[in-house]
Design an enzyme around this catalytic site. Sequence first.
Site, PDB file in Angstrom:
ATOM      1  N   ASP B  12       0.758  -1.149  -0.430  1.00  0.00           N
ATOM      2  CA  ASP B  12      -0.543  -0.217   0.370  1.00  0.00           C
ATOM      3  C   ASP B  12       1.087   1.747  -0.056  1.00  0.00           C
ATOM      4  O   ASP B  12       1.543   1.707   0.551  1.00  0.00           O
ATOM      5  CB  ASP B  12      -0.566   0.303   1.056  1.00  0.00           C
ATOM      6  N   ASP B 131     -14.471  -6.825  -4.341  1.00  0.00           N
ATOM      7  CA  ASP B 131     -14.652  -6.938  -2.580  1.00  0.00           C
ATOM      8  C   ASP B 131     -15.627  -7.585  -2.840  1.00  0.00           C
ATOM      9  O   ASP B 131     -16.558  -7.126  -2.855  1.00  0.00           O
ATOM     10  CB  ASP B 131     -13.619  -5.505  -2.327  1.00  0.00           C
TER      11      ASP B 131
END
Lengths: 217, 257
Positions: B12, B131
């Site tokens: 990230d 997701d």
Amino acid sequence: MKNQIAIIDYGMGNLHSVASALQHVAPDSDIQITSDHDVIRAADRVIFPGVGAIRDCVGEMRRQGIDELMVGEITSGKPILAICIGMQALMQHSEENDGVACLGHFPGEVKSFASHSNFQVSAEHFKVPHMGWNQVAQVRDHPLWSGIEDLSRFYFVHSFYVEVADKDLLVGECEYGITFTACLAKGNVFASQFHPEKSHTAGLQLLENFSKWNGSS
Amino acid sequence: MGLAKRIIPCLDVDRGRVVKGVNFVDIRDAGDPVEVARQYNREGADEITFLDITASHEARDTTVHTVEAIAAEVFIPLTVGGGIRTLEDIRRMLNAGADKVSINSAAVKNPDFVKEASGKFGAQCIVVAIDAKKVSDEAEAPRWEIFTHGGRRPTGIDAIEWAELMVRNGAGEILLTSMDADGTKAGFDLGVTRAVSDAVSVPVIASGGVGNLDHLVEGVKQGRADAVLAASIFHFGEYSIGQAKAFMQQHQIEVRL
């Protein structure tokens, strides 16, 4: 004189990875990403890349006269490395995009994995694109295999594969549902379905070998 | 002999810095994505995925430079996700040296965006990130829906049908994250992984929930994933990529060593 390597740019995809991988293994070379025919003709070595759909690739090659240029480059005897769609474009015909006539330098067809019967009835559920690291069997000796172990893994990403009509062209084979052409070679031309520029140590070794190859096999 | 299952560490990145902490003993700056990528490359990662969580659009130039710096010296595939909304975003990332981009909320907003992107750049570089969250009760047949905004916002879209639609629209790969499993370190949601993997013709990357090496094996064997993505188990040095691969190989999974 610096070793000049031209990466042919006909507007399809990013060629910086090929250039930076070559720069890494051949730091003393002069590497150019170019569409200029004179620069390509003057280069000591030529990379013929390709990504995306074959109809667009071959269309752009024809529009920019790269097809004609390649005839001269191949007969010139200088070392040429074709990568991925670049290799497919050198064949006679591709099944992709409802059928596309290719440049026809080598006898053979570009076929679809998905339409092969092994992919339709397989319990193993082979995914397409064939994406990732697969082993390449070096079915014949070649200077570009120097320092690379047989069955080394290279990075592939493709939905269509080359089937050569002349088995003497085969230098590397790969298995994915079927056995297909990973690399072919004839005289001063070497072509790979995988991406050497994304294939870590083995790929870098192949590019280094190419940067030193004199074009004879 | 055949195609190896891939192990993909995920970073990230916020304004050019690795966040959520990376804890390697042998690199100088664990916040530098280039150093971290170099380390993963040395360890034998099969690909590297960046998730750009930079909130401001202006700061995204930093991400482009990061990708350029990594692509100049790490010769394995790179995927960039997070904030990919336009064809121009994709073009910039590919030109910077990314091999694939992953599209998430922009696809939910406009499913045809995937079609346009794939038509323009080729399916090989278009990853659709999904997701998914379980919405069925224990007694019912399992059902998952896709969620946006980090799992907070339901969309009412069935995850399996969505994956199938994305592949029809030209996705070359699916990155599937279970929002139930993500962050738990209790393993992948094998049910949704298996269901999506069996439903689509393209490779599936399993993501969310990896806490140990057994989880990676389960993702491949039970979930039928083609690749496994993990962050924290690698970042905090609990396991190296090499250990993960050796373990998978002991369990008869083909890996690139």
